[in-house]
Enzyme design. Structure first.
Site, PDB file in Angstrom:
ATOM      1  N   LYS A  20       0.847  -1.197   0.000  1.00  0.00           N
ATOM      2  CA  LYS A  20       0.000   0.000   0.000  1.00  0.00           C
ATOM      3  C   LYS A  20       0.882   1.246   0.000  1.00  0.00           C
ATOM      4  CE  LYS A  20      -3.920  -2.283   2.113  1.00  0.00           C
ATOM      5  NZ  LYS A  20      -4.506  -2.799   3.347  1.00  0.00           N
ATOM      6  N   GLN A  31      -4.919  -1.581   9.620  1.00  0.00           N
ATOM      7  CA  GLN A  31      -4.819  -2.915   9.018  1.00  0.00           C
ATOM      8  C   GLN A  31      -5.393  -3.980   9.960  1.00  0.00           C
ATOM      9  OE1 GLN A  31      -3.523  -3.611   5.831  1.00  0.00           O
ATOM     10  NE2 GLN A  31      -4.333  -5.641   6.253  1.00  0.00           N
ATOM     11  N   ASP A  41     -11.215   3.208   3.706  1.00  0.00           N
ATOM     12  CA  ASP A  41     -11.554   1.783   3.598  1.00  0.00           C
ATOM     13  C   ASP A  41     -13.067   1.592   3.462  1.00  0.00           C
ATOM     14  OD1 ASP A  41      -9.701  -0.221   3.474  1.00  0.00           O
ATOM     15  OD2 ASP A  41      -9.402  -0.402   5.636  1.00  0.00           O
TER      16      ASP A  41
END
Ligand code: NDP
Length: 292
Positions: free
Chosen positions: A53, A97, A120
């Site tokens: 990422k 995460q 997200d």
């Protein structure tokens, strides 16, 4: 005839190039989009995702900040870190995460992220916006990536029968919500572990999306000839002949289904690469809103 392969790597590259152009415009206006990724502990798969990422962010011209916290981090410490990122004007997108260590509550952490920075798309406010069709929300990146893939391959959705196998908050449910948006206009059936006659539902699908987490679950007899088959699953399957001792397999029995389907995504190289590309796209959108 074997199905057409849907190349997620190429589509992801095209999305990232679009994003890089958007980033260059914003930078010229004095705003560099910034994405912060918080990694708690040292789960090997998460460490690889986070590294990828960060790399993708920098390639698109964005600022990437990775915050590594020890596996012993308390819930209070993690929430304080989220608060600091919420307040940081140089950070436009925040991603924590998953999975988190057991002493941390993912639900509480997700709810603490400022919805305007929740790239997200997991915050209940963004989940709600997706359901009511509010374009200001952020859709979760994996199902949003599937939509991008369908668009770029001109797969017709209007009135199409879509069957989604899986009802998770990060893939299955938002996938169904995206498919029934006005303009997409599919008819959606969502299947799960309690569904009766799952194969019968699947066989009706013009577009079949598999998000189950079980290797090669979807077999050729579950697929209507000519259907578009989207395989979200990423599963490790033991394979002693491979150097790593395993191979990656999707939720679809690719070799057999390929002979029946009209279009199909491979694993790896199908949906996976699009998830990061859509994360960058969401971060660019978040930054655009605060640009002068
Ligand atoms: P979850 O485990 O959260 O959800 C799996 C879903 O599949 C559940 O709704 C479950 O039903 C359903 N299911 C499980 N077994 C069966 C069965 N025998 N029959 C019917 N339905 C079943 O997984 P995720 O949604 O998080 O992920 C799904 C897959 O996608 C995984 O392989 C994951 O690795 C992959 N993934 C890939 C991403 C990418 O970037 N490409 C991103 C995210 C996920 P029930 O609710 O009834 O238990």
């Amino acid at each position: 005839m074997a199905a057409e392969l849907m190349d997620g790597v190429a589509v992801a590259r095209a999305v990232r190039e679009d994003v890089a152009r958007g980033v260059a415009d914003l930078v010229a206006r004095g705003v560099t989009p910034g994405l912060a990724v918080v990694l708690v502990g040292e789960d090997p798969a998460s460490t690889v995702y986070v590294r990828n990422k960060g790399k993708a962010c920098e390639e698109a011209g964005m600022r990437s900040v990775t915050i590594r916290m020890p596996a012993t981090t308390s819930q209070g410490e993690l929430l304080a870190q989220v608060d600091a990122l919420n307040a940081d004007p140089a950070i436009h997108g925040i991603l924590v995460q998953m999975p988190l260590p057991p002493q941390c509550s993912a639900d509480e952490v997700i709810r603490r992220i400022d919805p305007a920075k929740d790239v997200d798309g997991f915050h209940p406010v963004n989940a709600g916006r997706l359901l009511i069709g509010d374009p200001d929300g952020f859709a979760p990146c994996t199902p949003a990536g599937v939509m991008e893939l369908l668009r770029r391959y001109d797969v017709p959705t209007k009135g199409a029968e879509v069957v989604v196998i899986g009802r998770s908050n990060i893939v299955g449910k938002p996938m169904g919500a995206l498919m029934i948006q006005p303009g997409v206009d599919a008819t959606v059936t969502t299947c799960h572990s309690r569904t009766r006659d799952l194969a019968g539902h699947a066989r009706r699908a013009d577009i079949l999306v598999a998000a189950i987490g079980r290797a090669r679950f979807v077999t050729a007899d579950m697929v209507k000839p000519g259907a578009t088959v989207i395989d979200v699953g990423i599963n490790r399957v033991e394979e002693p002949r491979s150097k790593t001792g395993y191979v990656l397999a999707g939720d679809v029995d690719f070799a057999a289904v390929r002979e029946v389907a009209g279009r199909i995504t491979p694993v790896p190289g199908g949906v996976g690469p699009l998830t990061i590309a859509m994360l960058l796209k969401n971060t660019l959108r978040a930054a655009s809103r605060v640009a002068p």
